[in-house]
Design a protein around this motif. Sequence first.
Motif, short mmCIF file in Angstrom:
data_model
loop_
_atom_site.label_atom_id
_atom_site.label_comp_id
_atom_site.label_asym_id
_atom_site.label_seq_id
_atom_site.Cartn_x
_atom_site.Cartn_y
_atom_site.Cartn_z
N LEU A 1 0.61 17.34 8.45
CA LEU A 1 1.76 16.57 8.91
C LEU A 1 2.97 16.84 8.02
O LEU A 1 4.10 16.99 8.50
N LEU A 2 2.75 16.91 6.72
CA LEU A 2 3.82 17.19 5.78
C LEU A 2 4.45 18.56 6.06
O LEU A 2 5.68 18.70 6.08
N LYS A 3 3.63 19.56 6.30
CA LYS A 3 4.15 20.91 6.59
C LYS A 3 4.98 20.91 7.86
O LYS A 3 6.00 21.61 7.95
N THR A 4 4.56 20.13 8.86
CA THR A 4 5.31 20.05 10.11
C THR A 4 6.69 19.44 9.87
O THR A 4 7.70 19.95 10.36
N TYR A 5 6.73 18.35 9.10
CA TYR A 5 8.01 17.72 8.79
C TYR A 5 8.90 18.66 7.98
O TYR A 5 10.11 18.73 8.19
N LEU A 6 8.31 19.38 7.03
CA LEU A 6 9.09 20.32 6.24
C LEU A 6 9.69 21.42 7.10
O LEU A 6 10.81 21.88 6.86
N ASP A 7 8.95 21.84 8.11
CA ASP A 7 9.46 22.87 9.00
C ASP A 7 10.65 22.36 9.80
O ASP A 7 11.65 23.06 9.97
N TYR A 8 10.57 21.11 10.27
CA TYR A 8 11.69 20.53 11.02
C TYR A 8 12.89 20.28 10.11
O TYR A 8 14.05 20.43 10.54
N GLY A 9 12.64 19.87 8.88
CA GLY A 9 13.74 19.51 7.99
C GLY A 9 14.07 20.54 6.94
O GLY A 9 14.72 20.22 5.94
N LYS A 10 13.65 21.80 7.16
CA LYS A 10 13.80 22.81 6.11
C LYS A 10 15.25 23.07 5.73
O LYS A 10 15.55 23.37 4.57
N SER A 11 16.18 22.95 6.69
CA SER A 11 17.59 23.21 6.36
C SER A 11 18.12 22.19 5.36
O SER A 11 19.08 22.45 4.63
N SER A 12 17.50 21.01 5.32
CA SER A 12 17.91 19.96 4.39
C SER A 12 16.96 19.84 3.21
O SER A 12 17.38 19.86 2.04
N LEU A 13 15.67 19.76 3.49
CA LEU A 13 14.68 19.50 2.45
C LEU A 13 14.43 20.71 1.55
O LEU A 13 14.09 20.54 0.37
N LEU A 14 14.56 21.91 2.09
CA LEU A 14 14.23 23.11 1.33
C LEU A 14 15.46 23.83 0.80
O LEU A 14 15.38 24.96 0.35
N ARG A 15 16.61 23.17 0.87
CA ARG A 15 17.84 23.79 0.37
C ARG A 15 17.88 23.72 -1.16
O ARG A 15 17.15 22.94 -1.77
N THR A 16 18.72 24.52 -1.74
CA THR A 16 18.94 24.50 -3.18
C THR A 16 20.44 24.40 -3.44
O THR A 16 21.19 25.29 -3.04
N ASP A 17 20.87 23.32 -4.05
CA ASP A 17 22.28 23.12 -4.41
C ASP A 17 22.41 23.20 -5.92
O ASP A 17 21.72 22.47 -6.65
N ARG B 1 0.85 -1.19 0.00
CA ARG B 1 0.00 0.00 0.00
C ARG B 1 0.88 1.23 0.00
O ARG B 1 1.89 1.28 0.70
N MET B 2 0.52 2.21 -0.80
CA MET B 2 1.14 3.52 -0.74
C MET B 2 0.05 4.55 -0.48
O MET B 2 -0.96 4.59 -1.20
N ASP B 3 0.22 5.36 0.55
CA ASP B 3 -0.70 6.47 0.77
C ASP B 3 0.08 7.71 1.12
O ASP B 3 1.23 7.64 1.58
N GLY B 4 -0.52 8.86 0.90
CA GLY B 4 0.16 10.10 1.21
C GLY B 4 -0.48 11.28 0.53
O GLY B 4 -1.64 11.22 0.10
N CYS B 5 0.28 12.36 0.40
CA CYS B 5 -0.28 13.58 -0.15
C CYS B 5 0.83 14.43 -0.76
O CYS B 5 2.02 14.25 -0.46
N GLU B 6 0.42 15.36 -1.60
CA GLU B 6 1.31 16.35 -2.19
C GLU B 6 0.76 17.74 -1.89
O GLU B 6 -0.46 17.94 -1.85
N TRP B 7 1.69 18.68 -1.68
CA TRP B 7 1.29 20.05 -1.38
C TRP B 7 2.18 21.01 -2.14
O TRP B 7 3.41 20.91 -2.07
N ASP B 8 1.56 21.92 -2.89
CA ASP B 8 2.29 22.93 -3.64
C ASP B 8 2.39 24.18 -2.77
O ASP B 8 1.36 24.81 -2.47
N ASP B 9 3.61 24.52 -2.35
CA ASP B 9 3.76 25.65 -1.43
C ASP B 9 3.58 27.00 -2.11
O ASP B 9 3.56 28.04 -1.44
N GLU B 10 3.43 27.02 -3.45
CA GLU B 10 3.17 28.26 -4.16
C GLU B 10 1.68 28.50 -4.35
O GLU B 10 1.17 29.60 -4.13
N THR B 11 0.96 27.45 -4.77
CA THR B 11 -0.47 27.60 -5.03
C THR B 11 -1.33 27.15 -3.85
O THR B 11 -2.51 27.49 -3.78
N GLY B 12 -0.75 26.35 -2.94
CA GLY B 12 -1.51 25.81 -1.82
C GLY B 12 -2.36 24.60 -2.20
O GLY B 12 -3.07 24.06 -1.35
#
Length: 348
Positions: free
Chosen positions: A185-201, A114-125
């Motif tokens: 829940l996704l937004k909470t995880y993104l907030d905790y991991g923003k230094s890694s997940l939201l970086r741009t290399d 089983r795969m379940d989950g969600c996607e969220w666009d932080d630009e359009t919401g």
Amino acid sequence: MKTMELVFLLIFFPFTLSVKHSLKFFFTTSSGAKNFPDFVVVMLIDEVPTGYYDSISKIPEAKQDWSQKMLEDDPQHLEWYTQKCLSTQYSYKAHIDILKQQLNQTEGVHIFQRMDGCEWDDETGKVNGFIQFGYDGEDFLAFDLKTLTWIAPKPQAIITKHKRDRDRAHNERWNYYLTQGCPELLKTYLDYGKSSLLRTDLPSVFLLQKTPSFPVSCFATGFYPDRADMFWRKDGEELHEERGEILPNHDGSFQMSVDLNVSSVSPDDWKKYECVFQLSGLKDDIITKLDKAMIRTNWEILTDMTIPIIAMVALAVILIAAAGFMFYKKKKAPDNSTELSEQLNPEA
């Protein structure tokens, strides 16, 4: 344990390039598989392994420092995650047994997923949720959020579809979780991991060519995130050349490439071509002009190695000749050679 996680990370659910952030849970129940847990859960945020659970340890693991911090800060979330894994483990064991009976399967390895989950666009919401089931590597059942009903691509899933369609309350709970609970829940995880997940290399970009008769490959490596695109264009117009897959590097960054067939490109037209790399979150494109002087080739390496190889061959010939001469001298040495040897080696 990392290898085991990769083994169980879906046989059949494809990953698609997206500009959205995602939270995904992968549940895998197996029957007849030796040397592996019969139940595994892997959680990913933006395709990064974040949590892990299996039927042997029965203890959820945080796979990132920032996800461990979240579990420590929110014990209720850890309890929710643990119960989610435990309850699914026992119910899916029953599911796989039922499917084996329905399909008259008594031996061999069988896998229910089983795969379940969600996607969220932080630009359009915009939010999108999903849940899919699979059996032995094929799609088995999927949830349609628009109608709150189930889709059965296999005849064996029709009975399950009708049963789930009748349970409207259960489908409403899935709707709430996929469209509200999961995105929060996704937004909470993104907030905790923003230094890694939201970086741009930014990537390093190279032009590569095996030999003059091969296509020129525009190769980008070291970029993050994996939401990227790459293509060749001529005179500002995109060329529809075959793109390579986005592949992970050992350090967590990514690489990709796109080839250009230059066999029919005249020397005067080379300056009209350029490789374009685009990365999500990066305003400007990275442009690499098609320039023969910038191309790294195996042919040049072989050419550069010609002189060292000749020198090495010459040195080898000299050494062989020297060794032969010493052997000849030894054969012609006088009978007192043993005495001479003893004089040179007094301890002998």
